[in-house]
Design a protein around this motif. Structure first.
Motif, PDB file in Angstrom:
ATOM      1  N   TYR A  39       0.849  -1.204   0.000  1.00 20.00           N
ATOM      2  CA  TYR A  39       0.000   0.000   0.000  1.00 20.00           C
ATOM      3  C   TYR A  39       0.876   1.241   0.000  1.00 20.00           C
ATOM      4  O   TYR A  39       0.587   2.217  -0.706  1.00 20.00           O
ATOM      5  N   ARG A  40       1.939   1.214   0.750  1.00 21.31           N
ATOM      6  CA  ARG A  40       2.871   2.341   0.768  1.00 21.31           C
ATOM      7  C   ARG A  40       3.422   2.600  -0.640  1.00 21.31           C
ATOM      8  O   ARG A  40       3.523   3.745  -1.069  1.00 21.31           O
ATOM      9  N   ASP A  41       3.789   1.534  -1.339  1.00 26.34           N
ATOM     10  CA  ASP A  41       4.301   1.697  -2.700  1.00 26.34           C
ATOM     11  C   ASP A  41       3.284   2.412  -3.588  1.00 26.34           C
ATOM     12  O   ASP A  41       3.644   3.278  -4.400  1.00 26.34           O
ATOM     13  N   ASP A  42       2.004   2.045  -3.446  1.00 22.69           N
ATOM     14  CA  ASP A  42       0.971   2.684  -4.260  1.00 22.69           C
ATOM     15  C   ASP A  42       0.795   4.153  -3.893  1.00 22.69           C
ATOM     16  O   ASP A  42       0.593   5.006  -4.762  1.00 22.69           O
ATOM     17  N   LEU A  43       0.856   4.462  -2.603  1.00 20.72           N
ATOM     18  CA  LEU A  43       0.737   5.858  -2.181  1.00 20.72           C
ATOM     19  C   LEU A  43       1.911   6.682  -2.701  1.00 20.72           C
ATOM     20  O   LEU A  43       1.729   7.832  -3.148  1.00 20.72           O
TER      21      LEU A  43
ATOM     22  N   ALA B 157      -4.293  19.197  -2.992  1.00 16.91           N
ATOM     23  CA  ALA B 157      -3.696  19.563  -1.706  1.00 16.91           C
ATOM     24  C   ALA B 157      -4.165  18.607  -0.607  1.00 16.91           C
ATOM     25  O   ALA B 157      -3.357  18.170   0.235  1.00 16.91           O
ATOM     26  N   ARG B 158      -5.455  18.284  -0.611  1.00 12.84           N
ATOM     27  CA  ARG B 158      -5.972  17.390   0.432  1.00 12.84           C
ATOM     28  C   ARG B 158      -5.378  15.997   0.301  1.00 12.84           C
ATOM     29  O   ARG B 158      -4.928  15.403   1.293  1.00 12.84           O
ATOM     30  N   VAL B 159      -5.376  15.456  -0.911  1.00 18.19           N
ATOM     31  CA  VAL B 159      -4.843  14.116  -1.127  1.00 18.19           C
ATOM     32  C   VAL B 159      -3.358  14.069  -0.787  1.00 18.19           C
ATOM     33  O   VAL B 159      -2.878  13.148  -0.112  1.00 18.19           O
ATOM     34  N   SER B 160      -2.620  15.086  -1.213  1.00 16.51           N
ATOM     35  CA  SER B 160      -1.183  15.120  -0.937  1.00 16.51           C
ATOM     36  C   SER B 160      -0.912  15.138   0.564  1.00 16.51           C
ATOM     37  O   SER B 160       0.003  14.460   1.056  1.00 16.51           O
ATOM     38  N   GLY B 161      -1.709  15.898   1.297  1.00 16.98           N
ATOM     39  CA  GLY B 161      -1.542  15.957   2.742  1.00 16.98           C
ATOM     40  C   GLY B 161      -1.854  14.630   3.416  1.00 16.98           C
ATOM     41  O   GLY B 161      -1.124  14.186   4.313  1.00 16.98           O
ATOM     42  N   LEU B 162      -2.930  13.977   2.970  1.00 14.06           N
ATOM     43  CA  LEU B 162      -3.301  12.684   3.551  1.00 14.06           C
ATOM     44  C   LEU B 162      -2.242  11.622   3.260  1.00 14.06           C
ATOM     45  O   LEU B 162      -1.895  10.813   4.132  1.00 14.06           O
ATOM     46  N   ILE B 163      -1.733  11.636   2.035  1.00 17.43           N
ATOM     47  CA  ILE B 163      -0.699  10.661   1.679  1.00 17.43           C
ATOM     48  C   ILE B 163       0.559  10.902   2.504  1.00 17.43           C
ATOM     49  O   ILE B 163       1.167   9.969   3.040  1.00 17.43           O
ATOM     50  N   ALA B 164       0.960  12.164   2.624  1.00 18.52           N
ATOM     51  CA  ALA B 164       2.165  12.489   3.407  1.00 18.52           C
ATOM     52  C   ALA B 164       2.015  12.026   4.849  1.00 18.52           C
ATOM     53  O   ALA B 164       2.960  11.488   5.452  1.00 18.52           O
ATOM     54  N   THR B 165       0.825  12.205   5.424  1.00 12.97           N
ATOM     55  CA  THR B 165       0.582  11.767   6.798  1.00 12.97           C
ATOM     56  C   THR B 165       0.703  10.246   6.928  1.00 12.97           C
ATOM     57  O   THR B 165       1.335   9.750   7.880  1.00 12.97           O
ATOM     58  N   ARG B 166       0.138   9.527   5.983  1.00 14.07           N
ATOM     59  CA  ARG B 166       0.185   8.056   6.048  1.00 14.07           C
ATOM     60  C   ARG B 166       1.607   7.546   5.853  1.00 14.07           C
ATOM     61  O   ARG B 166       2.026   6.600   6.530  1.00 14.07           O
ATOM     62  N   LEU B 167       2.329   8.139   4.951  1.00 19.90           N
ATOM     63  CA  LEU B 167       3.709   7.704   4.733  1.00 19.90           C
ATOM     64  C   LEU B 167       4.571   7.974   5.963  1.00 19.90           C
ATOM     65  O   LEU B 167       5.420   7.171   6.348  1.00 19.90           O
ATOM     66  N   ALA B 168       4.338   9.120   6.604  1.00 18.31           N
ATOM     67  CA  ALA B 168       5.092   9.457   7.816  1.00 18.31           C
ATOM     68  C   ALA B 168       4.745   8.500   8.956  1.00 18.31           C
ATOM     69  O   ALA B 168       5.628   8.080   9.724  1.00 18.31           O
TER      70      ALA B 168
ATOM     71  N   ALA C 282     -11.076   4.572   4.059  1.00 18.82           N
ATOM     72  CA  ALA C 282     -12.247   5.263   3.520  1.00 18.82           C
ATOM     73  C   ALA C 282     -12.015   6.761   3.337  1.00 18.82           C
ATOM     74  O   ALA C 282     -12.532   7.364   2.386  1.00 18.82           O
ATOM     75  N   VAL C 283     -11.254   7.375   4.227  1.00 18.35           N
ATOM     76  CA  VAL C 283     -11.013   8.814   4.138  1.00 18.35           C
ATOM     77  C   VAL C 283     -10.260   9.156   2.854  1.00 18.35           C
ATOM     78  O   VAL C 283     -10.623  10.067   2.114  1.00 18.35           O
ATOM     79  N   LEU C 284      -9.206   8.397   2.565  1.00 21.06           N
ATOM     80  CA  LEU C 284      -8.423   8.670   1.367  1.00 21.06           C
ATOM     81  C   LEU C 284      -9.199   8.280   0.106  1.00 21.06           C
ATOM     82  O   LEU C 284      -9.095   8.960  -0.929  1.00 21.06           O
TER      83      LEU C 284
END
Length: 233
Positions: A161-165, A217-228, A198-200
Motif C-alpha cells: 500500500y505504501r508503494d501505491d501511495l 492539496a488534500r490528497v497530498s496531505g493525507l498521503i504524506a501523513t500516512r507515509l510518515a 475510507a477517508v483517502l
C-alpha cells in the motif's frame, strides 16, 4: 510463443489447491492489488506473473501463453478492454480472461470486449477468486470431486500500500494534466478502498473535479501523513 503449461510437468488440481498447474498473468498497476492476487494464486496452487501496464503485458504474451489472464480495466497506458479484445481474438485463445474493476457497471464493457467475467475490486476473498477462475476452466483442469470453498480473507503486506501511495505522490508531483488526474483519482480510490482507507478513498474524487487544486492539496496531505506514520512504525 511458448505455453508454460506445456513446459512444466502437469500436476492435477486438488481440493486444497484447486488451481494447481495453472499460470496466471496479472495485468495490474497497483502493487497492493497485485500482492492480493499473488497471495491468492499461491494459496490456490497457481503460478503468477505481473505486468503493470499494457505494453508490459504484451511483452509477456510474446514470450509465453498463460492459462489465465486477469486484466485491470484502468491502466496507465490505456484501457484494459483493449488487451482483453486482443486476447479474445488470438488463436489459440487464452483459456480464462477475467477483468478487474472497482466499478460493478464495468462488467458489461468487459464482456463486450471478450472477457469471461469480472472480479469486482477489492478482491479479498480467496473463495470468490477461486470460484470465478474455475467457472471458466475446462472440466479436465478442475479438481476431481468437490472441493472446500475457502472463504479466507487475504491481507496484503501494508508495504505494498505504501508503494501505491508513493506512486500517486510521484504522479501529482510531476504531472497534473487532466488525464493524469483522472487516472490518479481512479487508481487511488480503488487502492484505498482495498486497504480500508475510507477517508483517502473519498478524497480521491476531488482530484478530477473542475477545481482540482484543493483536491490535490488534500490528497497530498493525507498521503504524506500516512507515509510518515508508516515510517515511524
Amino acid at each position: 510463443m511458448t505455453g508454460l503449461d506445456s513446459l512444466a510437468p502437469q500436476r492435477a488440481p486438488n481440493a486444497q489447491r484447486p488451481l494447481l498447474g495453472m499460470t496466471v498473468l496479472a495485468v495490474e498497476d497497483s502493487r497492493y492489488a497485485s500482492e492480493a492476487l499473488r497471495l491468492m494464486c499461491l494459496r490456490s496452487g497457481a503460478r503468477i506473473r505481473r505486468a503493470d501496464c499494457l505494453a508490459s503485458a504484451r511483452r509477456h504474451l510474446q514470450v509465453y501463453r498463460p492459462s489465465a489472464v486477469i486484466v485491470d480495466l484502468g491502466l496507465p497506458d490505456g484501457r484494459g478492454e483493449e488487451l482483453i479484445a486482443e486476447l479474445d481474438r488470438a488463436t489459440p485463445r487464452v483459456g480464462v480472461i477475467l477483468a478487474t474493476s472497482g466499478d460493478a457497471g464495468a462488467e458489461a464493457r468487459a464482456r463486450s470486449a471478450g472477457a469471461d467475467g469480472l472480479l469486482l475490486k477489492p478482491v479479498a476473498s480467496l473463495g470468490i477468486f477461486q470460484q470465478e477462475v474455475l467457472r471458466h476452466v475446462p472440466a479436465d483442469r478442475r479438481p476431481l470431486g468437490p472441493y472446500v470453498v475457502q472463504d479466507d480473507r487475504i491481507n496484503p503486506d501494508p508495504l505494498a500500500y505504501r508503494d501505491d501511495l508513493e506512486h500517486v505522490q510521484s504522479l501529482l508531483s510531476h504531472d497534473r494534466s487532466p488525464d493524469i488526474l483522472i487516472y490518479a483519482a481512479q487508481f487511488l480510490a480503488s487502492v484505498a478502498r482495498a486497504a480500508n482507507d475510507a477517508v483517502l478513498a473519498d478524497a480521491a474524487s476531488g482530484l478530477a473535479g473542475h477545481c482540482p487544486e484543493a483536491g490535490i492539496a488534500r490528497v497530498s496531505g493525507l498521503i504524506a501523513t500516512r507515509l510518515a506514520q508508516q515510517e515511524a512504525m
